[in-house]
Design a protein around this motif. Sequence first.
Motif, PDB file in Angstrom:
ATOM      1  N   LYS A 322       0.841  -1.202   0.000  1.00 52.44           N
ATOM      2  CA  LYS A 322       0.000   0.000   0.000  1.00 52.44           C
ATOM      3  C   LYS A 322       0.872   1.248   0.000  1.00 52.44           C
ATOM      4  O   LYS A 322       1.776   1.383   0.823  1.00 52.44           O
ATOM      5  CB  LYS A 322      -0.917   0.015   1.220  1.00 52.44           C
ATOM      6  CG  LYS A 322      -1.902   1.176   1.245  1.00 52.44           C
ATOM      7  CD  LYS A 322      -2.755   1.153   2.507  1.00 52.44           C
ATOM      8  CE  LYS A 322      -3.786   2.267   2.492  1.00 52.44           C
ATOM      9  NZ  LYS A 322      -3.203   3.612   2.375  1.00 52.44           N
ATOM     10  N   GLU A 323       0.620   2.144  -0.961  1.00 51.77           N
ATOM     11  CA  GLU A 323       1.346   3.402  -0.984  1.00 51.77           C
ATOM     12  C   GLU A 323       0.951   4.262   0.214  1.00 51.77           C
ATOM     13  O   GLU A 323      -0.166   4.171   0.729  1.00 51.77           O
ATOM     14  CB  GLU A 323       1.050   4.168  -2.284  1.00 51.77           C
ATOM     15  CG  GLU A 323       1.652   3.517  -3.512  1.00 51.77           C
ATOM     16  CD  GLU A 323       1.942   4.529  -4.616  1.00 51.77           C
ATOM     17  OE1 GLU A 323       2.544   5.584  -4.314  1.00 51.77           O
ATOM     18  OE2 GLU A 323       1.578   4.240  -5.757  1.00 51.77           O
ATOM     19  N   GLU A 324       1.885   5.118   0.631  1.00 45.80           N
ATOM     20  CA  GLU A 324       1.631   5.991   1.781  1.00 45.80           C
ATOM     21  C   GLU A 324       0.851   7.215   1.324  1.00 45.80           C
ATOM     22  O   GLU A 324       1.366   8.331   1.255  1.00 45.80           O
ATOM     23  CB  GLU A 324       2.952   6.382   2.442  1.00 45.80           C
ATOM     24  CG  GLU A 324       3.684   5.206   3.074  1.00 45.80           C
ATOM     25  CD  GLU A 324       4.964   5.628   3.763  1.00 45.80           C
ATOM     26  OE1 GLU A 324       5.243   6.841   3.813  1.00 45.80           O
ATOM     27  OE2 GLU A 324       5.692   4.734   4.236  1.00 45.80           O
ATOM     28  N   SER A 325      -0.416   6.998   1.023  1.00 46.26           N
ATOM     29  CA  SER A 325      -1.286   8.071   0.563  1.00 46.26           C
ATOM     30  C   SER A 325      -2.730   7.694   0.847  1.00 46.26           C
ATOM     31  O   SER A 325      -3.091   6.519   0.759  1.00 46.26           O
ATOM     32  CB  SER A 325      -1.096   8.316  -0.939  1.00 46.26           C
ATOM     33  OG  SER A 325      -2.054   9.217  -1.422  1.00 46.26           O
ATOM     34  N   ASP A 326      -3.547   8.685   1.170  1.00 42.01           N
ATOM     35  CA  ASP A 326      -4.975   8.433   1.348  1.00 42.01           C
ATOM     36  C   ASP A 326      -5.790   9.074   0.222  1.00 42.01           C
ATOM     37  O   ASP A 326      -7.008   9.177   0.299  1.00 42.01           O
ATOM     38  CB  ASP A 326      -5.458   8.944   2.711  1.00 42.01           C
ATOM     39  CG  ASP A 326      -5.228  10.445   2.896  1.00 42.01           C
ATOM     40  OD1 ASP A 326      -4.715  11.094   1.958  1.00 42.01           O
ATOM     41  OD2 ASP A 326      -5.565  10.973   3.977  1.00 42.01           O
ATOM     42  N   HIS A 327      -5.109   9.485  -0.851  1.00 38.39           N
ATOM     43  CA  HIS A 327      -5.782  10.132  -1.976  1.00 38.39           C
ATOM     44  C   HIS A 327      -6.701   9.152  -2.680  1.00 38.39           C
ATOM     45  O   HIS A 327      -6.314   8.016  -2.990  1.00 38.39           O
ATOM     46  CB  HIS A 327      -4.740  10.675  -2.952  1.00 38.39           C
ATOM     47  CG  HIS A 327      -5.334  11.353  -4.156  1.00 38.39           C
ATOM     48  ND1 HIS A 327      -6.263  12.362  -4.053  1.00 38.39           N
ATOM     49  CD2 HIS A 327      -5.132  11.159  -5.479  1.00 38.39           C
ATOM     50  CE1 HIS A 327      -6.605  12.762  -5.248  1.00 38.39           C
ATOM     51  NE2 HIS A 327      -5.939  12.049  -6.145  1.00 38.39           N
ATOM     52  N   SER A 328      -7.943   9.578  -2.952  1.00 37.28           N
ATOM     53  CA  SER A 328      -8.938   8.720  -3.584  1.00 37.28           C
ATOM     54  C   SER A 328      -9.644   9.468  -4.706  1.00 37.28           C
ATOM     55  O   SER A 328     -10.174  10.556  -4.484  1.00 37.28           O
ATOM     56  CB  SER A 328      -9.968   8.242  -2.555  1.00 37.28           C
ATOM     57  OG  SER A 328     -11.079   7.622  -3.195  1.00 37.28           O
ATOM     58  N   ILE A 329      -9.647   8.870  -5.911  1.00 34.71           N
ATOM     59  CA  ILE A 329     -10.458   9.469  -6.977  1.00 34.71           C
ATOM     60  C   ILE A 329     -11.883   8.989  -6.903  1.00 34.71           C
ATOM     61  O   ILE A 329     -12.808   9.668  -7.384  1.00 34.71           O
ATOM     62  CB  ILE A 329      -9.851   9.186  -8.369  1.00 34.71           C
ATOM     63  CG1 ILE A 329      -9.672   7.696  -8.629  1.00 34.71           C
ATOM     64  CG2 ILE A 329      -8.533   9.932  -8.555  1.00 34.71           C
ATOM     65  CD1 ILE A 329      -9.214   7.372 -10.054  1.00 34.71           C
ATOM     66  N   LEU A 330     -12.112   7.832  -6.283  1.00 36.53           N
ATOM     67  CA  LEU A 330     -13.483   7.374  -6.074  1.00 36.53           C
ATOM     68  C   LEU A 330     -14.251   8.334  -5.171  1.00 36.53           C
ATOM     69  O   LEU A 330     -15.443   8.579  -5.366  1.00 36.53           O
ATOM     70  CB  LEU A 330     -13.480   5.969  -5.465  1.00 36.53           C
ATOM     71  CG  LEU A 330     -13.103   4.815  -6.392  1.00 36.53           C
ATOM     72  CD1 LEU A 330     -12.933   3.523  -5.599  1.00 36.53           C
ATOM     73  CD2 LEU A 330     -14.143   4.622  -7.496  1.00 36.53           C
ATOM     74  N   ALA A 331     -13.552   8.915  -4.210  1.00 36.23           N
ATOM     75  CA  ALA A 331     -14.191   9.858  -3.292  1.00 36.23           C
ATOM     76  C   ALA A 331     -14.587  11.164  -3.977  1.00 36.23           C
ATOM     77  O   ALA A 331     -15.378  11.944  -3.424  1.00 36.23           O
ATOM     78  CB  ALA A 331     -13.276  10.153  -2.117  1.00 36.23           C
ATOM     79  N   LYS A 332     -14.045  11.403  -5.165  1.00 31.74           N
ATOM     80  CA  LYS A 332     -14.328  12.651  -5.890  1.00 31.74           C
ATOM     81  C   LYS A 332     -15.464  12.519  -6.897  1.00 31.74           C
ATOM     82  O   LYS A 332     -15.758  13.454  -7.645  1.00 31.74           O
ATOM     83  CB  LYS A 332     -13.053  13.131  -6.600  1.00 31.74           C
ATOM     84  CG  LYS A 332     -11.973  13.582  -5.630  1.00 31.74           C
ATOM     85  CD  LYS A 332     -10.910  14.389  -6.322  1.00 31.74           C
ATOM     86  CE  LYS A 332      -9.997  15.058  -5.288  1.00 31.74           C
ATOM     87  NZ  LYS A 332      -9.059  15.992  -5.911  1.00 31.74           N
ATOM     88  N   LYS A 333     -16.100  11.342  -6.907  1.00 28.10           N
ATOM     89  CA  LYS A 333     -17.238  11.186  -7.819  1.00 28.10           C
ATOM     90  C   LYS A 333     -18.342  12.193  -7.464  1.00 28.10           C
ATOM     91  O   LYS A 333     -18.623  12.407  -6.283  1.00 28.10           O
ATOM     92  CB  LYS A 333     -17.808   9.766  -7.717  1.00 28.10           C
ATOM     93  CG  LYS A 333     -16.962   8.708  -8.367  1.00 28.10           C
ATOM     94  CD  LYS A 333     -17.712   7.418  -8.571  1.00 28.10           C
ATOM     95  CE  LYS A 333     -18.382   6.928  -7.321  1.00 28.10           C
ATOM     96  NZ  LYS A 333     -19.121   5.681  -7.539  1.00 28.10           N
ATOM     97  N   LYS A 334     -18.946  12.762  -8.481  1.00 31.53           N
ATOM     98  CA  LYS A 334     -20.042  13.732  -8.251  1.00 31.53           C
ATOM     99  C   LYS A 334     -21.315  13.016  -7.847  1.00 31.53           C
ATOM    100  O   LYS A 334     -21.584  11.913  -8.292  1.00 31.53           O
ATOM    101  CB  LYS A 334     -20.275  14.551  -9.523  1.00 31.53           C
ATOM    102  CG  LYS A 334     -19.028  15.306 -10.013  1.00 31.53           C
ATOM    103  CD  LYS A 334     -18.536  16.301  -8.975  1.00 31.53           C
ATOM    104  CE  LYS A 334     -17.371  17.099  -9.546  1.00 31.53           C
ATOM    105  NZ  LYS A 334     -16.737  17.988  -8.549  1.00 31.53           N
TER     106      LYS A 334
END
Length: 334
Positions: A322-334
């Motif tokens: 697992k990369e050390e990031s909590d960035h999510s593109i799924l969370a940015k869905k409209k």
Amino acid sequence: MKLVSYLNDGHDQLAFLADGYLYDCDLVHPELPNSMNMFLHYWNDMFPVAMQVNKAILDGRVGKDKAIALDSIQLLAPVPFPTSCRDGYAFRQHVAAARRNRKVDMIPEFDQYPIFYFTNHHSIQGPGDILCMPDHFEKLDFELEAAIVICRQGRNITAEKADHYIGGLMIMNDMSARRLQMEEMLLNLGPAKGKDFSTVIGPCLVTLDELEHYEIPAKQGHTGKSWNLSMKCWVNGVQVSEGNVGDMDWTFAEIIERCAYGVTLHPGDVIGSGTVGTGCFLELNGTGKLNNPDYPEQWLQPGDVVEMEIEGIGKLTNTIVKEESDHSILAKKK
């Protein structure tokens, strides 16, 4: 012969693999290049020389004083910088099972022509860690495949002549983030973000001369070489998949013919077979749930070790990290 690329002083080094030892190509013969890229681009000149050198190594005429142990280096992808990467859809068993599990009929077009998609050739990697973002763990999957690399430039190549353009076979693990893949394909595009983060090839490139005794006839009505090579995958030491390269319904030669129609193929282009039957969790989970609604789905998790083996080629091992990031593109869905 078996050829590998490994990390040597910050660059990729091409070497022969024999009995667990590596022999740098340019060290054992002055005419041979030090990179797979150069070897593939000058294949017609390099291959005969390399065959002679490989025989000398296997006969013991090249001493181990010129070799390094395989377990002392970091293997890269055998083709570290492919000029492109396409992936086919050649195993009918996998396609039929996946469609059955979705309760849809087998698509007749599968038997009419071979298809493929382009994936990210800059995300090709070899054995070792596979770095994954949080969204990738939304149904993270492996795919057990074989792959080839193109060794001669060609355009409008027919299936009858296409085997001449195959430099050798490798194992491929087409990593897949299924939630990302399925969501984007609802819009009739992709797979893209579900596939572009890692495609693993390795551990070595095995040239076709070494696989001659595995050759079998192509399936009825098909053209090109086929090989009786068992394929297996383990996750954390538990075997989950088993198939055979000889189960490919469309041959690599036929896939090459379609790829090269109106297009120039280049040395270094990598082409995958597509997933063998039972060769991914998506298929296995679907089959399990079809037979038992309470079947517990399995997906790859951080720390999981994926091992793939193809007879005559070797074993490819990767660890999910697992990369050390909590960035999510799924969370940015409209």
